[in-house]
Scaffold this motif. Structure first.
Motif, short mmCIF file in Angstrom:
data_model
loop_
_atom_site.label_atom_id
_atom_site.label_comp_id
_atom_site.label_asym_id
_atom_site.label_seq_id
_atom_site.Cartn_x
_atom_site.Cartn_y
_atom_site.Cartn_z
N GLU A 68 -20.31 -21.32 -63.08
CA GLU A 68 -19.53 -20.96 -64.28
C GLU A 68 -20.42 -20.42 -65.39
O GLU A 68 -19.96 -19.70 -66.27
CB GLU A 68 -18.79 -22.19 -64.81
CG GLU A 68 -17.71 -22.72 -63.88
CD GLU A 68 -17.11 -24.00 -64.42
OE1 GLU A 68 -16.19 -23.91 -65.24
OE2 GLU A 68 -17.59 -25.09 -64.02
N SER A 115 -23.36 -16.55 -64.17
CA SER A 115 -22.71 -15.38 -63.57
C SER A 115 -22.28 -14.44 -64.69
O SER A 115 -22.04 -14.87 -65.82
CB SER A 115 -21.47 -15.81 -62.76
OG SER A 115 -20.49 -16.34 -63.62
N GLU A 134 -19.51 -12.96 -64.86
CA GLU A 134 -18.12 -13.31 -65.17
C GLU A 134 -18.08 -14.41 -66.25
O GLU A 134 -17.37 -14.30 -67.25
CB GLU A 134 -17.46 -13.81 -63.89
CG GLU A 134 -15.97 -13.76 -63.90
CD GLU A 134 -15.39 -14.43 -62.65
OE1 GLU A 134 -16.15 -14.73 -61.70
OE2 GLU A 134 -14.18 -14.66 -62.66
N GLY A 135 -18.89 -15.45 -66.02
CA GLY A 135 -18.95 -16.57 -66.97
C GLY A 135 -19.49 -16.12 -68.32
O GLY A 135 -18.99 -16.55 -69.37
N LEU A 176 -19.38 -13.05 -69.65
CA LEU A 176 -18.43 -12.20 -70.38
C LEU A 176 -17.25 -13.02 -70.91
O LEU A 176 -16.69 -12.72 -71.96
CB LEU A 176 -17.93 -11.06 -69.48
CG LEU A 176 -19.02 -10.03 -69.12
CD1 LEU A 176 -18.46 -8.96 -68.20
CD2 LEU A 176 -19.63 -9.39 -70.37
N LYS A 177 -16.92 -14.07 -70.19
CA LYS A 177 -15.81 -14.95 -70.62
C LYS A 177 -16.19 -15.68 -71.91
O LYS A 177 -15.38 -15.81 -72.83
CB LYS A 177 -15.53 -15.97 -69.51
CG LYS A 177 -14.18 -16.61 -69.56
CD LYS A 177 -13.92 -17.27 -68.22
CE LYS A 177 -13.24 -18.60 -68.41
NZ LYS A 177 -13.24 -19.39 -67.18
N ASN A 178 -17.44 -16.14 -71.96
CA ASN A 178 -17.86 -16.91 -73.14
C ASN A 178 -19.37 -16.74 -73.39
O ASN A 178 -20.17 -17.63 -73.08
CB ASN A 178 -17.50 -18.38 -72.94
CG ASN A 178 -17.55 -19.16 -74.25
OD1 ASN A 178 -18.21 -18.73 -75.21
ND2 ASN A 178 -16.87 -20.28 -74.29
N ARG A 217 -22.79 -15.10 -80.45
CA ARG A 217 -22.98 -14.14 -79.35
C ARG A 217 -24.28 -13.37 -79.56
O ARG A 217 -24.51 -12.86 -80.66
CB ARG A 217 -21.82 -13.14 -79.31
CG ARG A 217 -20.46 -13.78 -79.04
CD ARG A 217 -19.32 -12.96 -79.63
NE ARG A 217 -19.27 -11.61 -79.11
CZ ARG A 217 -18.44 -11.23 -78.14
NH1 ARG A 217 -17.60 -12.09 -77.61
NH2 ARG A 217 -18.44 -9.98 -77.73
#
Ligand code: BJW
Ligand code: ZN
Length: 251
Positions: free
Chosen positions: A48, A51, A53-54, A56-58, A144
């Motif tokens: 989570e 990656s 994906e993880g 870009l999600k947070n 960020r």
């Protein structure tokens, strides 16, 4: 620690030694592992956090995890396991350390041939323009990490799930594994590929494969010898045994 005869024989005759290391070798320095009781951060799985994906999600959460780990690394030192690999390199010149770790502790300990398969946590770069950013000086907006050059997201220069390993390090690691007559697999759960395939590559090419881990792992069945215990205790014992059987000890 009792060293089995097969391993003593291999220590006496080996000329090419390779060691694959994972998070377990740094555990005794105080660096958390990825899996198991002390391996979870905020009860999240590695997949989570590590990656795209993880991220870009947070991005703020994933950045916080890396900042947390970098802060730990500021306070830790290489341990007896890292140092034992440096001692082994003196006995077996050309010994290759293939590491999945991003903590830089093998180099800090003094190992000279280190292939970092999953990158290094000290570096960052922009996902949009590629600009390198020092790990200590990344601008944050709402947590960020932002590129001061183009406004893109900055990420650590490590290898996440679904990403390719650095080509040269990977190719050299496969070459060293194929060439090894003694291959040590140290402190890795053996769950993450392609790194976990290297002990099999070495075994299929004729190496004696030794696992060093306090726990069983999927690599156990592929190993000729399993030394159960923490790397910081097992590896110094291995060095002592090697000194006892190598004809002209160089250290
Ligand atoms: C001690 C100890 C003590 C405790 N002394 N021991 C083939 C089959 C199945 C899946 C795949 C496959 N090929 C590729 C995949 C997909 C995926 C994968 O492997 N998934 C599996 C989880 C199922 N692999 C990838 O995506 C890789 N890329 C790739 O294959 O590219 C080609 C491709 C591209 C596109 C699509 C598909 C394929 C990349 C993998 C990148 C892994 N990245 C991470 C994060 C790195 C950055 C960071 O640090 O933040 O690497 S995840 C994390 O796991 C980290 C570690 O290096 C890695 C391995 O963990 P490790 O080191 O083994 O630690 P632990 O915690 O798991 O275990 C510690 C061990 O130590 C335990 O056994 C303890 O008992 C032991 N221990 N104390 C000795 N004192
Ligand atoms: Zn940029």
């Amino acid at each position: 620690m009792i060293i089995p005869p097969l391993l003593l024989k291999s220590l006496a005759t080996a000329t090419r030694v390779a060691a694959l290391t994972g998070a377990g070798i740094s555990a005794e320095s105080g660096v958390p592992t990825f899996r198991g009781a002390n391996g979870l951060w905020k009860e999240m799985r590695a997949e989570e956090l590590a990656s795209m994906e993880g991220f870009l999600k947070n991005p703020a959460l994933v950045w916080e995890w890396y900042a947390h780990r970098r802060a730990i690394l500021q306070t830790v030192q290489p341990n007896a396991g890292h140092r034992a690999l440096v001692d082994l390199e003196r006995l077996y010149p050309g010994l290759v350390v293939i590491t999945q770790n991003v903590d830089g502790l093998h180099r800090r300990a003094g190992s000279s041939r280190v292939y970092e398969l999953h990158g290094n946590i000290e570096r960052n770069s922009c996902t949009a323009c590629g600009e390198p950013h020092p790990s200590t000086a990344v601008a944050l907006r709402d947590g960020r990490p932002m590129c001061t050059r183009c406004g893109g997201l900055v990420r650590p220069d490590v290898v996440w799930f679904g990403e390719l390993l650095p080509e040269e390090e990977w190719e050299e690691s496969v070459r060293a594994s194929r060439a090894a007559d003694l291959f040590l697999s140290i402190g890795t759960s053996g769950l993450v590929f392609p790194a976990a395939s290297l002990p099999l590559v070495a075994r299929d090419a004729g190496a004696v494969v030794v696992e060093v881990n306090p726990e069983e792992s999927p690599l156990t069945v592929a190993a000729d010898v399993s030394l159960r215990g923490p790397a910081g205790e097992v590896l110094p014992a291995l060095v002592e045994a090697a000194r006892g059987v190598t004809r002209s000890p160089r250290a």
